[in-house]
Design a protein around this motif. Structure first.
Motif, PDB file in Angstrom:
ATOM      1  N   MET A 101       7.728  -6.837  18.746  1.00 45.62           N
ATOM      2  CA  MET A 101       8.765  -7.066  17.940  1.00 45.62           C
ATOM      3  C   MET A 101       8.084  -5.801  17.415  1.00 45.62           C
ATOM      4  SD  MET A 101       6.942 -10.357  15.870  1.00 45.62           S
ATOM      5  CE  MET A 101       7.695 -11.545  17.074  1.00 45.62           C
ATOM      6  N   VAL A 102       6.957  -5.130  16.890  1.00 42.43           N
ATOM      7  CA  VAL A 102       6.469  -4.744  16.100  1.00 42.43           C
ATOM      8  C   VAL A 102       6.986  -3.090  15.969  1.00 42.43           C
ATOM      9  CG1 VAL A 102       4.121  -3.748  15.212  1.00 42.43           C
ATOM     10  CG2 VAL A 102       4.406  -5.614  15.453  1.00 42.43           C
ATOM     11  N   GLN A 103       7.924  -2.704  15.970  1.00 37.72           N
ATOM     12  CA  GLN A 103       8.440  -1.260  16.385  1.00 37.72           C
ATOM     13  C   GLN A 103       7.530  -0.391  14.738  1.00 37.72           C
ATOM     14  OE1 GLN A 103       9.408  -0.605  18.459  1.00 37.72           O
ATOM     15  NE2 GLN A 103       9.256  -2.596  19.527  1.00 37.72           N
ATOM     16  N   PHE A 104       7.802   0.955  14.746  1.00 37.07           N
ATOM     17  CA  PHE A 104       7.217   2.095  14.818  1.00 37.07           C
ATOM     18  C   PHE A 104       8.285   2.306  12.718  1.00 37.07           C
ATOM     19  CE2 PHE A 104       8.768   6.658  12.676  1.00 37.07           C
ATOM     20  CZ  PHE A 104       7.728   6.844  11.866  1.00 37.07           C
ATOM     21  N   ALA A 105       7.509   2.008  11.986  1.00 39.55           N
ATOM     22  CA  ALA A 105       7.864   2.413  10.233  1.00 39.55           C
ATOM     23  C   ALA A 105       7.158   2.938   9.750  1.00 39.55           C
ATOM     24  CB  ALA A 105       8.871   1.561   9.933  1.00 39.55           C
ATOM     25  N   THR A 106       8.061   3.926   8.981  1.00 39.37           N
ATOM     26  CA  THR A 106       6.777   4.756   8.004  1.00 39.37           C
ATOM     27  C   THR A 106       6.183   4.686   6.848  1.00 39.37           C
ATOM     28  OG1 THR A 106       8.485   5.261   6.565  1.00 39.37           O
ATOM     29  CG2 THR A 106       9.016   6.867   8.176  1.00 39.37           C
ATOM     30  N   LYS A 107       5.115   4.623   6.671  1.00 38.67           N
ATOM     31  CA  LYS A 107       4.896   4.215   5.510  1.00 38.67           C
ATOM     32  C   LYS A 107       5.001   3.282   4.240  1.00 38.67           C
ATOM     33  CE  LYS A 107      -0.469   4.711   7.145  1.00 38.67           C
ATOM     34  NZ  LYS A 107      -1.812   5.292   6.348  1.00 38.67           N
ATOM     35  N   PRO A 108       6.113   4.453   4.189  1.00 41.25           N
ATOM     36  CA  PRO A 108       7.004   4.289   2.841  1.00 41.25           C
ATOM     37  C   PRO A 108       7.623   2.481   3.104  1.00 41.25           C
ATOM     38  CG  PRO A 108       6.693   6.086   2.963  1.00 41.25           C
ATOM     39  CD  PRO A 108       5.563   5.825   3.967  1.00 41.25           C
ATOM     40  N   ARG A 109       8.726   3.219   3.789  1.00 40.08           N
ATOM     41  CA  ARG A 109       9.360   1.735   4.311  1.00 40.08           C
ATOM     42  C   ARG A 109       8.159   0.763   4.380  1.00 40.08           C
ATOM     43  NH1 ARG A 109      13.371  -0.927   3.726  1.00 40.08           N
ATOM     44  NH2 ARG A 109      14.003  -2.558   5.579  1.00 40.08           N
ATOM     45  N   LEU A 110       6.823   0.812   5.352  1.00 43.96           N
ATOM     46  CA  LEU A 110       6.148  -0.528   5.709  1.00 43.96           C
ATOM     47  C   LEU A 110       5.247  -0.910   3.337  1.00 43.96           C
ATOM     48  CD1 LEU A 110       3.684   0.722   8.332  1.00 43.96           C
ATOM     49  CD2 LEU A 110       5.792  -1.214   8.479  1.00 43.96           C
ATOM     50  N   ALA A 111       5.363  -0.224   3.217  1.00 46.38           N
ATOM     51  CA  ALA A 111       5.017  -0.640   1.805  1.00 46.38           C
ATOM     52  C   ALA A 111       6.747  -1.142   1.273  1.00 46.38           C
ATOM     53  CB  ALA A 111       5.020   0.467   0.865  1.00 46.38           C
ATOM     54  N   ALA A 112       7.541  -0.502   1.047  1.00 49.48           N
ATOM     55  CA  ALA A 112       8.879  -1.082   0.475  1.00 49.48           C
ATOM     56  C   ALA A 112       8.868  -2.599   1.389  1.00 49.48           C
ATOM     57  CB  ALA A 112      10.141  -0.770   1.492  1.00 49.48           C
ATOM     58  N   GLU A 113       8.717  -2.628   2.624  1.00 46.63           N
ATOM     59  CA  GLU A 113       9.323  -4.325   2.804  1.00 46.63           C
ATOM     60  C   GLU A 113       7.713  -5.011   2.171  1.00 46.63           C
ATOM     61  OE1 GLU A 113       8.597  -4.035   7.393  1.00 46.63           O
ATOM     62  OE2 GLU A 113      10.269  -3.121   7.833  1.00 46.63           O
ATOM     63  N   MET A 114       6.509  -4.804   2.198  1.00 37.31           N
ATOM     64  CA  MET A 114       5.577  -5.860   1.536  1.00 37.31           C
ATOM     65  C   MET A 114       6.069  -6.123   0.215  1.00 37.31           C
ATOM     66  SD  MET A 114       1.626  -4.955   3.376  1.00 37.31           S
ATOM     67  CE  MET A 114       2.437  -2.864   2.764  1.00 37.31           C
ATOM     68  N   ILE A 115       6.538  -5.101  -0.527  1.00 34.73           N
ATOM     69  CA  ILE A 115       6.867  -5.649  -2.612  1.00 34.73           C
ATOM     70  C   ILE A 115       7.846  -5.820  -2.301  1.00 34.73           C
ATOM     71  CG2 ILE A 115       7.243  -4.452  -4.023  1.00 34.73           C
ATOM     72  CD1 ILE A 115       5.813  -2.106  -2.902  1.00 34.73           C
ATOM     73  N   GLU A 116       9.023  -5.949  -1.379  1.00 36.73           N
ATOM     74  CA  GLU A 116       9.770  -7.124  -1.211  1.00 36.73           C
ATOM     75  C   GLU A 116       9.437  -8.212  -1.251  1.00 36.73           C
ATOM     76  OE1 GLU A 116      13.256  -6.704  -2.371  1.00 36.73           O
ATOM     77  OE2 GLU A 116      12.830  -4.243  -2.243  1.00 36.73           O
ATOM     78  N   ALA A 117       8.662  -8.345  -0.103  1.00 36.27           N
ATOM     79  CA  ALA A 117       8.292 -10.398   0.412  1.00 36.27           C
ATOM     80  C   ALA A 117       7.212 -10.639  -0.601  1.00 36.27           C
ATOM     81  CB  ALA A 117       7.390  -9.851   1.827  1.00 36.27           C
ATOM     82  N   ALA A 118       6.657 -10.091  -1.835  1.00 40.84           N
ATOM     83  CA  ALA A 118       5.930 -10.186  -2.300  1.00 40.84           C
ATOM     84  C   ALA A 118       6.327 -11.031  -3.499  1.00 40.84           C
ATOM     85  CB  ALA A 118       4.155  -9.208  -3.242  1.00 40.84           C
ATOM     86  N   LEU A 119       7.292  -9.945  -4.226  1.00 45.26           N
ATOM     87  CA  LEU A 119       8.603 -10.103  -5.253  1.00 45.26           C
ATOM     88  C   LEU A 119       9.614 -11.420  -4.650  1.00 45.26           C
ATOM     89  CD1 LEU A 119       9.271  -6.706  -6.352  1.00 45.26           C
ATOM     90  CD2 LEU A 119       7.520  -7.651  -7.260  1.00 45.26           C
ATOM     91  N   ASP A 120       9.546 -11.331  -4.015  1.00 41.34           N
ATOM     92  CA  ASP A 120      10.219 -12.401  -3.475  1.00 41.34           C
ATOM     93  C   ASP A 120       9.915 -13.760  -3.344  1.00 41.34           C
ATOM     94  OD1 ASP A 120      12.915 -11.276  -3.312  1.00 41.34           O
ATOM     95  OD2 ASP A 120      12.714 -10.930  -1.006  1.00 41.34           O
ATOM     96  N   ALA A 121       7.818 -13.701  -2.914  1.00 38.64           N
ATOM     97  CA  ALA A 121       7.700 -14.606  -3.223  1.00 38.64           C
ATOM     98  C   ALA A 121       7.207 -15.516  -4.298  1.00 38.64           C
ATOM     99  CB  ALA A 121       6.698 -14.693  -2.054  1.00 38.64           C
ATOM    100  N   GLY A 122       7.751 -14.298  -4.896  1.00 43.15           N
ATOM    101  CA  GLY A 122       7.525 -15.146  -6.377  1.00 43.15           C
ATOM    102  C   GLY A 122       6.462 -14.205  -7.098  1.00 43.15           C
ATOM    103  N   ILE A 123       5.094 -13.413  -6.603  1.00 42.29           N
ATOM    104  CA  ILE A 123       4.324 -12.920  -7.600  1.00 42.29           C
ATOM    105  C   ILE A 123       4.690 -11.939  -8.106  1.00 42.29           C
ATOM    106  CG2 ILE A 123       2.583 -11.006  -5.979  1.00 42.29           C
ATOM    107  CD1 ILE A 123       2.333 -12.197  -4.291  1.00 42.29           C
TER     108      ILE A 123
END
Length: 242
Positions: free
Chosen positions: A55-77
């Motif tokens: 399931m781990v495929q290539f993604a740019t670092k900015p894309r990974l950063a956007a995913e982590m930030i979205e996940a954090a905000l959606d989790a209430g951080i």
């Protein structure tokens, strides 16, 4: 507990990290394995040997950063700022995603970055603008604490584009004259002091052994920060003659 892939645990493949930083400390909030597109992502034998899931495929670092930030905000951080180095600052999609969520950013960019001044009418390189600024617009401020105490630099900021809260922030080393550049955006009016503190959070987060001395919450992609408007200095933004 999720098993960390061998490649990440042993440092054989790079990763992107998200760090929540506040005046009380810093904590890792997320990490994503960054697989180089050709040497890792398209090498099944190497992936299998390192235990990397399909399931781990290539993604740019900015894309990974956007995913982590979205996940954090959606989790209430909560976070009001995101900061990071050039790998993230040069990506317009990441900047747009942060702006869509109302999250301010102070992201490092290359000296060759082109911005628009004079209410968006005139394009110019960041380093060319820095070379034309008068001495009066540079202000000495600390970017936080390092191993030898406060990290003082000269700073200048310039309104760019047509938005009232969009700036080019420039840092100048007081000894060597070396320059660093940051694209900044915020949903509300901020001060130079606040932007400087956010820019300093990226450097401070590289060393977990140093206690944080900043006053605001901060998160980089290696970090984000707290409430807008906590700056203490209302130094005027550098005007640019038409």
């Amino acid at each position: 507990m999720t098993k960390i892939p061998e490649a990440l645990a042993h440092g054989r493949a790079p990763a992107a990290f998200a760090v929540k930083a506040t005046s009380r400390g810093r904590a890792l909030s997320d990490r994503r394995l960054h697989l180089p597109e050709h040497s890792w992502s398209n090498d099944p034998e190497r992936r299998t040997a390192a235990g990397i899931p399909e399931m781990v495929q290539f993604a740019t670092k900015p894309r990974l950063a956007a995913e982590m930030i979205e996940a954090a905000l959606d989790a209430g951080i909560t976070a009001s700022w995101v900061t990071g180095d050039e790998a993230y600052g040069q990506d317009p999609q990441l900047r747009a995603a942060l702006q869509a969520r109302g999250i301010g950013y102070v992201l490092a960019v290359a000296c060759s970055t082109r911005v628009r001044i004079n209410q968006g009418r005139t394009p110019a390189r960041a380093d060319a603008l820095a070379g034309r600024l008068p001495a009066t617009v540079w202000h000495r401020q600390s970017a936080g604490y390092g191993a030898k105490g406060p990290r003082y630099y000269d700073w200048a900021w310039i309104h760019i584009d047509t938005g009232s809260h969009r700036h080019l922030l420039i840092r100048r080393n007081r000894s060597t004259g070396e320059l660093a550049f940051y694209l900044c955006w915020s949903p509300v009016e901020v001060t130079l002091s606040e932007l400087v503190r956010v820019a300093g959070a990226a450097g401070a987060s590289r060393s977990a052994s140093r206690p944080p001395r900043t006053r605001s919450d901060s998160t980089t992609t290696r970090s984000a920060t707290g409430p807008h408007g906590t700056g203490t200095s209302r130094l005027p933004c550098s005007p640019w003659p038409s």
